[in-house]
Scaffold this motif. Structure first.
Motif, PDB file in Angstrom:
ATOM      1  N   THR A  23     -12.859  10.190  25.869  1.00  0.00           N
ATOM      2  CA  THR A  23     -14.108   9.848  25.287  1.00  0.00           C
ATOM      3  C   THR A  23     -15.111   9.457  26.092  1.00  0.00           C
ATOM      4  N   PRO A  24     -16.237  10.045  26.070  1.00  0.00           N
ATOM      5  CA  PRO A  24     -17.410  10.061  26.958  1.00  0.00           C
ATOM      6  C   PRO A  24     -18.214   8.756  26.805  1.00  0.00           C
ATOM      7  N   THR A  25     -19.022   8.385  27.824  1.00  0.00           N
ATOM      8  CA  THR A  25     -20.048   7.383  27.588  1.00  0.00           C
ATOM      9  C   THR A  25     -20.935   7.870  26.588  1.00  0.00           C
ATOM     10  N   ALA A  26     -21.298   6.963  25.642  1.00  0.00           N
ATOM     11  CA  ALA A  26     -21.833   7.428  24.334  1.00  0.00           C
ATOM     12  C   ALA A  26     -23.105   7.951  24.777  1.00  0.00           C
ATOM     13  N   PRO A  27     -23.315   9.056  23.942  1.00  0.00           N
ATOM     14  CA  PRO A  27     -25.010   9.886  24.363  1.00  0.00           C
ATOM     15  C   PRO A  27     -25.878   9.463  23.422  1.00  0.00           C
ATOM     16  N   ILE A  28     -26.010   7.778  23.560  1.00  0.00           N
ATOM     17  CA  ILE A  28     -27.035   7.025  22.726  1.00  0.00           C
ATOM     18  C   ILE A  28     -28.227   7.298  23.388  1.00  0.00           C
ATOM     19  N   SER A  29     -29.354   7.358  22.453  1.00  0.00           N
ATOM     20  CA  SER A  29     -30.635   7.603  23.071  1.00  0.00           C
ATOM     21  C   SER A  29     -31.587   6.138  22.792  1.00  0.00           C
ATOM     22  N   VAL A 334     -35.467  -8.518  16.468  1.00  0.00           N
ATOM     23  CA  VAL A 334     -33.999  -8.673  16.448  1.00  0.00           C
ATOM     24  C   VAL A 334     -33.209  -8.595  15.246  1.00  0.00           C
ATOM     25  N   ASP A 335     -33.970  -9.526  14.151  1.00  0.00           N
ATOM     26  CA  ASP A 335     -33.048  -9.347  12.833  1.00  0.00           C
ATOM     27  C   ASP A 335     -33.674  -9.000  11.829  1.00  0.00           C
ATOM     28  N   ASN A 336     -33.636  -7.750  11.503  1.00  0.00           N
ATOM     29  CA  ASN A 336     -32.316  -6.882  12.135  1.00  0.00           C
ATOM     30  C   ASN A 336     -32.978  -5.513  12.237  1.00  0.00           C
ATOM     31  N   ALA A 337     -34.186  -5.430  12.860  1.00  0.00           N
ATOM     32  CA  ALA A 337     -34.465  -4.086  13.238  1.00  0.00           C
ATOM     33  C   ALA A 337     -33.572  -3.426  14.375  1.00  0.00           C
ATOM     34  N   THR A 338     -33.092  -4.419  15.080  1.00  0.00           N
ATOM     35  CA  THR A 338     -31.992  -3.886  16.124  1.00  0.00           C
ATOM     36  C   THR A 338     -30.873  -3.289  15.483  1.00  0.00           C
ATOM     37  N   GLY A 339     -30.280  -3.691  14.401  1.00  0.00           N
ATOM     38  CA  GLY A 339     -28.926  -3.320  13.642  1.00  0.00           C
ATOM     39  C   GLY A 339     -29.514  -2.005  13.055  1.00  0.00           C
ATOM     40  N   THR A 340     -30.560  -1.885  12.382  1.00  0.00           N
ATOM     41  CA  THR A 340     -30.909  -0.618  11.809  1.00  0.00           C
ATOM     42  C   THR A 340     -31.410   0.454  12.763  1.00  0.00           C
ATOM     43  N   ALA A 341     -31.934   0.173  13.712  1.00  0.00           N
ATOM     44  CA  ALA A 341     -32.034   1.251  14.782  1.00  0.00           C
ATOM     45  C   ALA A 341     -30.806   1.692  15.239  1.00  0.00           C
ATOM     46  N   ALA A 342     -29.724   0.659  15.452  1.00  0.00           N
ATOM     47  CA  ALA A 342     -28.396   1.281  15.809  1.00  0.00           C
ATOM     48  C   ALA A 342     -27.784   2.005  14.927  1.00  0.00           C
ATOM     49  N   LEU A 343     -28.094   1.984  13.581  1.00  0.00           N
ATOM     50  CA  LEU A 343     -27.601   3.004  12.821  1.00  0.00           C
ATOM     51  C   LEU A 343     -28.028   4.373  12.820  1.00  0.00           C
ATOM     52  N   VAL A 344     -29.447   4.220  13.328  1.00  0.00           N
ATOM     53  CA  VAL A 344     -29.925   5.794  13.523  1.00  0.00           C
ATOM     54  C   VAL A 344     -29.481   6.136  14.690  1.00  0.00           C
ATOM     55  N   ALA A 345     -29.402   5.512  15.957  1.00  0.00           N
ATOM     56  CA  ALA A 345     -29.147   5.980  17.178  1.00  0.00           C
ATOM     57  C   ALA A 345     -27.485   6.249  17.276  1.00  0.00           C
ATOM     58  N   GLN A 348     -26.908   9.484  15.291  1.00  0.00           N
ATOM     59  CA  GLN A 348     -27.495  10.751  16.111  1.00  0.00           C
ATOM     60  C   GLN A 348     -26.530  10.930  17.320  1.00  0.00           C
ATOM     61  N   ALA A 349     -25.983  10.032  17.825  1.00  0.00           N
ATOM     62  CA  ALA A 349     -25.029  10.289  19.190  1.00  0.00           C
ATOM     63  C   ALA A 349     -23.770  10.880  18.403  1.00  0.00           C
ATOM     64  N   GLN A 350     -23.151  10.607  17.333  1.00  0.00           N
ATOM     65  CA  GLN A 350     -21.997  11.127  16.968  1.00  0.00           C
ATOM     66  C   GLN A 350     -22.290  12.338  16.308  1.00  0.00           C
ATOM     67  N   LEU A 509     -19.837   0.397  22.723  1.00  0.00           N
ATOM     68  CA  LEU A 509     -18.911  -0.048  22.065  1.00  0.00           C
ATOM     69  C   LEU A 509     -18.591   0.408  20.811  1.00  0.00           C
ATOM     70  N   TYR A 510     -19.770   0.140  19.874  1.00  0.00           N
ATOM     71  CA  TYR A 510     -19.424   0.498  18.769  1.00  0.00           C
ATOM     72  C   TYR A 510     -19.196   1.940  18.378  1.00  0.00           C
ATOM     73  N   TYR A 511     -19.916   2.830  19.443  1.00  0.00           N
ATOM     74  CA  TYR A 511     -19.598   4.093  19.346  1.00  0.00           C
ATOM     75  C   TYR A 511     -18.050   4.550  19.371  1.00  0.00           C
ATOM     76  N   ARG A 512     -17.384   3.654  20.502  1.00  0.00           N
ATOM     77  CA  ARG A 512     -16.099   4.053  20.973  1.00  0.00           C
ATOM     78  C   ARG A 512     -15.313   3.550  19.848  1.00  0.00           C
ATOM     79  N   LEU A 513     -15.450   2.150  19.228  1.00  0.00           N
ATOM     80  CA  LEU A 513     -14.773   1.900  18.032  1.00  0.00           C
ATOM     81  C   LEU A 513     -14.626   3.017  16.903  1.00  0.00           C
ATOM     82  N   ALA A 514     -15.808   3.457  16.560  1.00  0.00           N
ATOM     83  CA  ALA A 514     -15.982   4.531  15.608  1.00  0.00           C
ATOM     84  C   ALA A 514     -15.144   5.848  15.967  1.00  0.00           C
ATOM     85  N   ARG A 515     -15.296   6.136  17.254  1.00  0.00           N
ATOM     86  CA  ARG A 515     -14.367   7.279  17.508  1.00  0.00           C
ATOM     87  C   ARG A 515     -12.852   7.111  17.491  1.00  0.00           C
TER      88      ARG A 515
END
Length: 547
Positions: A23-29, A334-345, A348-350, A509-515
């Motif tokens: 599993t690579p380091t997540a290619p998250i933008s 932070v609450d919760n544009a960060t989490g919503t942006a994480a969904l998109v990023a 994209q990475a997956q 971390l979230y990327y790795r858990l999903a993988r």
């Protein structure tokens, strides 16, 4: 109790609980994350309140972002799941009378109706003290045993029967709140028992917030999912009474509140009639409107019907109390544009990574700030069967304060997801810290929970406080500063000077858990004795394909 796994144990974990080899380091933008947070928290979105132009603008933007990230429509040929909502506003509140006592609305008690009716009237309803209002067969506990609640009002203590313990040991996990301690459960159980009304006794420590929070949250408009009926399966009224109000009621009944709390904390407690009638009344006005959950999917290569879920809420508070500068938009960066942006990023990475065996679903839910309503609607009306949902990751308020040595685990020790987390953290060189406030029950207060209570195991892993630069002392200070000055206030705004390194750690971390969840053939289970094990087993047994 959270199971901390030694490095040797991590290396020997079964295949079901390891990060896939290579599993690579997540290619998250980072650019994708920043652009989404910057846009979603801009004044143009007016605080992303459902049912407003800003809310609709948010949904339209997320559809575009999901498509650009490579996600396919997640609900047939649509990215949208309509969520019908109803807003009920109570007014003209009469005092709450209990026998000869009279209590003032707001100051002494609050109450609302979940029913879509023009008026609520409680009259001559016998008040029954039902302890903690818990019916937990798997724990041998039933506060309603032997009592018929039809036509009666339940007086209920907040939290669990053993919340005052200093340890995490006890019939309800001691200091760590279970779902039985949450006010949502207590109202649900009172309705199942046939009660006319339910009143919870507030106490600051047991609730983890003051009466001012209750008064502010339970007066004014209340939003609920619109089930298509009139809510007649709910109690006629749900509410709270202050601790002083409860003490006065018990005194009038010839009892002592403290002594009754002690009695209710013991196994075998029996409900007690207080021998006094309850009465009140108020009017209700209703408004129906529709919001949307936004859903996208990356289909699995070999087992596409098995689902790994990602959740985050897109909504915030809209316009709110102005700050000193006159700004009245609660931007919710932070609450919760960060989490919503994480969904998109993460999508994209997956999408840019090798396909997984299982499908990855990305769900941006509406109306979290109104009570997890979008998540509740999805869980009650799942696009993908919950029996075929392996588990998932919820993201809410990802910190932007720099790299950490740890993560904060909410809900640790409840399921086999702990092992997946231990393996992924070992790969990152980070550790798991237990929930610093288990008595607050935070695991039961975010969008994963409507899925959890229906049996789906979910991660709720928050940003750590042990900062590489400054340690835990600095992490706690920055968290306290955010809570005091920005949380649910206009100052939760995008800042070009944020340190994004910790957020990117969390996304990795979230990327790795999903993988890991997406590549195994195993189905994580709830631990023996957990309150959600039985409902998961029932869900699995009812399906030929899932679990």
């Amino acid at each position: 109790m959270l199971r901390f796994t030694s490095p040797l144990a991590v290396l020997s974990l079964a295949a079901c609980a390891t990060v896939p080899a290579g599993t690579p380091t997540a290619p998250i933008s980072l650019e994708t994350v920043q652009e989404n947070v910057r846009t979603l928290s801009s004044d143009a979105f007016e605080g992303r309140k459902p049912g407003t132009p800003g809310g609709q603008k948010t949904v339209d933007y997320l559809v575009q972002q999901f498509a650009a990230a490579g996600l396919q429509p997640g609900n047939g040929d649509s990215y949208l799941q309509k969520v019908p909502l109803v807003e009920i506003t109570g007014s003209d509140f009469a005092p709450l009378t209990v026998g000869d006592l009279s209590f003032e609305h707001g100051k002494d008690w609050v109450g609302v109706s979940y029913r879509q009716v023009p008026a609520t009237t409680i009259a001559d309803s016998e008040l029954v003290f039902v302890g903690y209002g818990i019916n937990a067969p798997e724990r041998g506990w039933n506060d309603y045993a032997g009592v018929d609640m039809t036509g009666k009002t339940a007086l209920i203590l907040i939290n669990d029967a053993d919340f005052a313990e200093d340890t995490l040991e006890g019939p309800f996990n001691g200091r760590a709140m279970t779902y039985y301690g949450r006010w949502t459960y207590k109202y649900e159980e009172a309705a199942r028992q046939g009660a006319t009304a339910a009143l919870i006794v507030h106490e600051d420590f047991a609730a983890s917030y003051g009466w001012n929070v209750v008064e502010g949250s339970w007066t004014g408009a209340q939003a609920y999912t619109d089930t298509g009926g009139d809510g007649s399966d709910q109690t006629a009224m749900n509410g709270w009474v202050s601790n002083d109000t409860a003490a006065a009621i018990f005194q009038a009944a010839g009892m002592d509140l403290g002594a009754m709390v002690q009695a209710a904390s013991q196994p075998g407690f029996k409900a007690v009639s207080l021998g006094m009638p309850v009465a009140t009344s108020f009017t209700n006005s209703s408004r129906r409107y529709t919001s949307n959950n936004v859903i996208g999917i990356l289909p699995g290569a070999t087992r596409p019907d098995e689902i790994v879920l990602h959740t985050a809420h897109w909504d915030h508070l809209g316009r709110c109390i102005p700050n000193d500068a006159g700004d009245d938009i609660c931007n919710g960066a932070v609450d919760n544009a960060t989490g919503t942006a994480a969904l998109v990023a993460l999508a994209q990475a997956q999408h840019q990574s090798p396909p997984l065996d299982r499908s990855l679903v990305f769900l941006a839910v509406t109306a979290e700030e109104s009570g997890l309503l979008g998540a509740e609607y999805y869980a009650a009306n799942p696009v993908y069967p919950l029996s075929q949902t392996v588990g998932g990751i919820n993201m809410d308020g990802i910190a932007v304060r720099g790299e950490t040595r740890d993560v904060n685990v909410r809900g640790g020790g409840k399921s086999e997801l702990d092992d997946y987390l231990a393996a992924a953290l070992a790969a990152q060189g980070r550790t798991a810290s237990p929930d610093p406030a288990p008595e607050a029950g935070y695991y039961y207060r975010s969008d994963h929970f409507p899925l959890v209570k229906r049996g789906v195991p979910m991660f709720y892993v928050k940003s750590g406080l042990d900062l590489v630069d400054g340690g835990t002392a600095r992490g706690e200070a920055l968290e306290a500063e955010y809570r005091a000055s920005a949380y649910h206030a206009p100052d939760d705004e995008y800042d070009e000077n944020w340190d994004w390194s910790g957020l990117m750690q969390d996304l990795d971390l979230y990327y790795r858990l999903a993988r890991a969840l997406g590549s195994t053939t195993d189905w994580p289970e709830w631990n023996e004795g957990d309150e959600f094990r039985a409902v998961r087993q029932a869900s699995c047994a009812a399906s030929e394909e899932g679990c």
